[in-house]
Scaffold this active site. Structure first.
Site, mmCIF file in Angstrom:
data_model
loop_
_atom_site.group_PDB
_atom_site.id
_atom_site.type_symbol
_atom_site.label_atom_id
_atom_site.label_comp_id
_atom_site.label_asym_id
_atom_site.label_seq_id
_atom_site.Cartn_x
_atom_site.Cartn_y
_atom_site.Cartn_z
ATOM 1 N N GLY A 152 -9.864 69.125 11.822
ATOM 2 C CA GLY A 152 -8.633 68.533 12.334
ATOM 3 C C GLY A 152 -7.701 67.975 11.270
ATOM 4 N N TRP A 154 -4.466 65.000 10.522
ATOM 5 C CA TRP A 154 -4.442 63.557 10.762
ATOM 6 C C TRP A 154 -3.346 63.098 11.718
ATOM 7 C CZ3 TRP A 154 0.411 62.937 9.197
ATOM 8 C CH2 TRP A 154 0.872 63.650 8.093
ATOM 9 N N ASN A 155 -2.474 64.008 12.163
ATOM 10 C CA ASN A 155 -1.323 63.515 12.931
ATOM 11 C C ASN A 155 -1.647 63.223 14.399
ATOM 12 O OD1 ASN A 155 -1.591 66.263 13.410
ATOM 13 N ND2 ASN A 155 0.612 66.621 13.557
ATOM 14 N N PRO A 179 -13.117 65.660 11.388
ATOM 15 C CA PRO A 179 -11.746 65.139 11.442
ATOM 16 C C PRO A 179 -11.191 64.970 10.036
ATOM 17 C CG PRO A 179 -13.361 63.412 11.975
ATOM 18 C CD PRO A 179 -14.141 64.648 11.642
ATOM 19 N N GLU A 181 -10.120 63.130 6.812
ATOM 20 C CA GLU A 181 -10.743 61.925 6.226
ATOM 21 C C GLU A 181 -9.814 60.713 6.357
ATOM 22 O OE1 GLU A 181 -11.224 61.930 1.918
ATOM 23 O OE2 GLU A 181 -9.707 63.487 1.776
ATOM 24 N N VAL A 232 -0.617 75.483 5.872
ATOM 25 C CA VAL A 232 -0.738 76.927 5.648
ATOM 26 C C VAL A 232 -1.670 77.204 4.465
ATOM 27 C CG1 VAL A 232 0.532 79.000 4.942
ATOM 28 C CG2 VAL A 232 1.498 77.473 6.672
ATOM 29 N N THR A 234 -4.134 75.449 3.340
ATOM 30 C CA THR A 234 -5.534 75.226 3.737
ATOM 31 C C THR A 234 -6.006 76.387 4.609
ATOM 32 O OG1 THR A 234 -5.042 72.865 3.756
ATOM 33 C CG2 THR A 234 -7.123 73.539 4.758
ATOM 34 N N LEU A 246 -17.444 87.127 7.997
ATOM 35 C CA LEU A 246 -16.607 87.708 9.065
ATOM 36 C C LEU A 246 -16.548 86.834 10.312
ATOM 37 C CD1 LEU A 246 -17.055 91.575 9.112
ATOM 38 C CD2 LEU A 246 -15.016 90.241 8.594
ATOM 39 N N GLU A 252 -4.155 76.884 13.375
ATOM 40 C CA GLU A 252 -2.949 76.187 13.851
ATOM 41 C C GLU A 252 -2.320 75.521 12.633
ATOM 42 O OE1 GLU A 252 -1.617 76.225 16.793
ATOM 43 O OE2 GLU A 252 -3.219 77.320 17.787
ATOM 44 N N CYS A 286 3.784 69.318 13.815
ATOM 45 C CA CYS A 286 3.850 70.676 13.257
ATOM 46 C C CYS A 286 4.983 71.503 13.853
ATOM 47 C CB CYS A 286 2.516 71.381 13.469
ATOM 48 S SG CYS A 286 1.991 71.355 15.198
ATOM 49 N N GLU A 465 -4.257 77.936 20.900
ATOM 50 C CA GLU A 465 -4.983 76.857 21.558
ATOM 51 C C GLU A 465 -4.370 76.670 22.941
ATOM 52 O OE1 GLU A 465 -5.217 73.485 18.620
ATOM 53 O OE2 GLU A 465 -7.298 74.123 18.740
#
Ligand code: NDP
Length: 491
Positions: A152, A154-155, A179, A181, A232, A234, A246, A252, A286, A465
């Site tokens: 995840g 942080w926002n 999550p 850090e 992006v 990451t 694979l 997201e 985002c 999602e």
């Protein structure tokens, strides 16, 4: 077992309980509104990560065999518990993220609970198909994938954990969640709630740490799927690492989305949309529409209203104060990044029409606040119009033809979202059909009900999602052919 607001050490949550790591490695979590350390979390060491994987496999073995109607009942209980604890969880979210209380109390917990409720309701009605082929037939089974990994940002820490867990668990998978850090607390509380609701131990484990913890799991052969919310860059690293085995991925990622105001738009609503699309959650969303294209014939009216409403209606302050509608940025380094983009905007020739400075609200003087910022005279090649800033910085551009604005809106590596304000119904649908974005709004901005799939085009992501599509992405189809006749062969 419960983590209270005063707890100072957050541990990893594995197999239904908080566990200690072996080396006492910890990291601090800072309240962005004050700059003060509010608690510490234990980093998951390698032994703990292996324990989490073993536990998640056990959890999967039980949960995947639990009838969907029973899974649904358990997950529905979890969504009720989340709603019952709305204010407590919202307060933790405010302290960890710096976002305003008035947003968290209305949105963060409730949209997470919505996702769990929605996917719980969906899971018993997801069926395979059957088709006859002559006298033979085949049928399909939608089977869970196994142990999934959620990572995840942080926002929206709790909402992101809920969105990923809801679809994964409803489909019969187990999940290990890491999550950010910077905001690790509410995912752990979600894990507690799942256990109390009756989710078996190991079905949802939470591990803490930075990218190295995520990276260890992404590469691990026992993980079947990775769902990441993040930048992006990451996403590219995670996808490359997942390719080694694979793995199925959902990405997201970030955006630099266009919001287009046509000359026939209701200007008041268009200004509301532009403010929501830039200043909500102090710009840390985002899907924000940070490139605001305004038709030259309504530009003046739009700007007059935008500047007046930004001046009169935005209250930057202590996020816990219910009157505050713009909070603190997540960290000092992120604030510096946002301020450096503001400097770049000025250096590259944009006109700073509003704000542009760090703000030090009373009682929160050491917090990481940047006031609402509006640039005009922007061009398409400036850093502030090309790169994701993730702060309250709006770039306004003008246009005079539909064809031209579509081309300019699409001229980006991103494709997460887009919005248009327009009263000509034919134009609205014609333009939306040509925009390269996965999430589009017409005369609205930012709404994301759980029923609606969300995700990006181009480098903004892969997969979706929410909605039925997300449920399916946590399953794999098994086709079973049944021979009803005597089997003949050439041998
Ligand atoms: P990051 O990409 O920095 O981090 C996201 C998560 O990935 C964090 O938990 C991070 O750990 C982890 N991580 C970092 N490196 C690796 C790695 N090599 N392997 C595995 N995990 C890793 O994003 P932010 O947290 O800064 O969030 C902001 C970004 O998220 C923005 O770009 C925003 O657009 C995007 N976002 C996208 C959304 C969408 O739905 N499309 C929604 C919300 C945000 P840690 O940070 O703890 O070190």
């Amino acid at each position: 077992m419960a983590v209270s607001l005063s707890s100072t050490l957050l541990k990893n949550f594995i197999h239904g309980r908080y566990v200690d790591n072996s080396d006492n490695a910890c990291f601090d979590i800072i309240n962005p509104a004050t700059g003060n350390v509010i608690y510490a979390a234990q980093t998951a060491c390698e032994a703990l990560l292996e324990e989490a994987l073993k536990s998640a496999q056990e959890g999967f073995n039980t949960w995947s065999k639990t009838p969907p109607i029973e899974r649904a009942r358990i997950l529905q209980r979890a969504s009720v518990m989340l709603r019952e604890r709305n204010d407590e969880l919202a307060k933790i979210e405010v302290l960890d993220t710096g976002k305003p209380w008035q947003e968290a109390v209305e949105v963060d917990v409730q949209t997470g609970a919505d996702a769990i409720e929605y996917f719980a309701n969906l899971c018993p009605s997801m069926m395979g198909e059957q088709q006859s082929v002559g006298n033979d037939f085949f049928y399909t089974r939608h089977e869970p994938l196994g142990v999934c990994l959620g990572i995840g940002a942080w926002n929206y820490p709790l909402q992101i954990a809920c969105w990923k867990a809801a679809a994964a668990l409803a489909a019969g998978n187990s999940m290990i969640f890491k999550p950010s850090e910077e905001t690790p607390r509410t995912a752990s509380l979600l894990a507690e709630i799942f256990i109390k609701a009756g989710v078996p131990p190991g079905v949802f484990n939470v591990v803490h740490g930075d990218g190295a913890v995520g990276s260890y799991l992404v590469k691990h052969p026992k993980i079947a799927k990775v769902s990441l919310t993040g930048e992006v860059s990451t996403g590219k690293k995670v996808m490359a690492a997942a390719a080694g085995t694979l793995k199925n991925v959902t990405m997201e990622l970030g955006g630099k989305s266009p919001l287009i105001v046509f000359e026939d738009a209701n200007i008041d609503e268009a200004v509301t949309g532009a403010m929501l699309a830039n200043f909500y959650t102090q710009g840390e969303v985002c899907t924000h529409g940070t490139r605001v294209f305004v038709h030259k014939n309504c530009y003046e009216a739009f700007m007059t209203s935008l500047l007046a409403r930004t001046r009169d209606n935005i209250i930057v302050g202590d996020p816990l104060n219910p009157a505050t509608n713009m909070g603190a940025l997540i960290s000092e380094s992120h604030m510096q990044k946002v301020l450096s983009y503001i400097q770049l905007g000025k250096d590259e020739g944009a006109t700073l029409a509003f704000g542009g400075e760090r703000v030090k609200p009373a009682g929160c003087e050491k917090g990481y606040f940047v006031g609402p910022t509006i640039f005009t005279d922007c061009s398409d090649d400036m850093s502030i119009t090309r790169e994701e800033i993730f702060g309250p910085v709006m770039a306004v551009l003008s246009f005079d033809s539909e064809e031209d604005v579509i081309r300019r809106a699409n001229d980006t590596i991103y494709g997460l979202a887009a919005g248009i304000f327009c009263n000509d119904i034919r134009r609205a649908h014609r333009v939306i059909a040509q925009l390269q974005a996965g999430i589009c709004w017409i005369n609205a901005y930012g709404n994301s009900p759980v029923e609606m799939p969300v995700g990006g085009y181009k480098q903004s992501g892969i997969g979706r999602e929410n909605g039925v599509e997300a449920f399916k992405s946590y399953t794999q189809t098994k086709s079973v052919y049944v021979g009803m006749e005597k089997l003949e062969g050439p041998f």
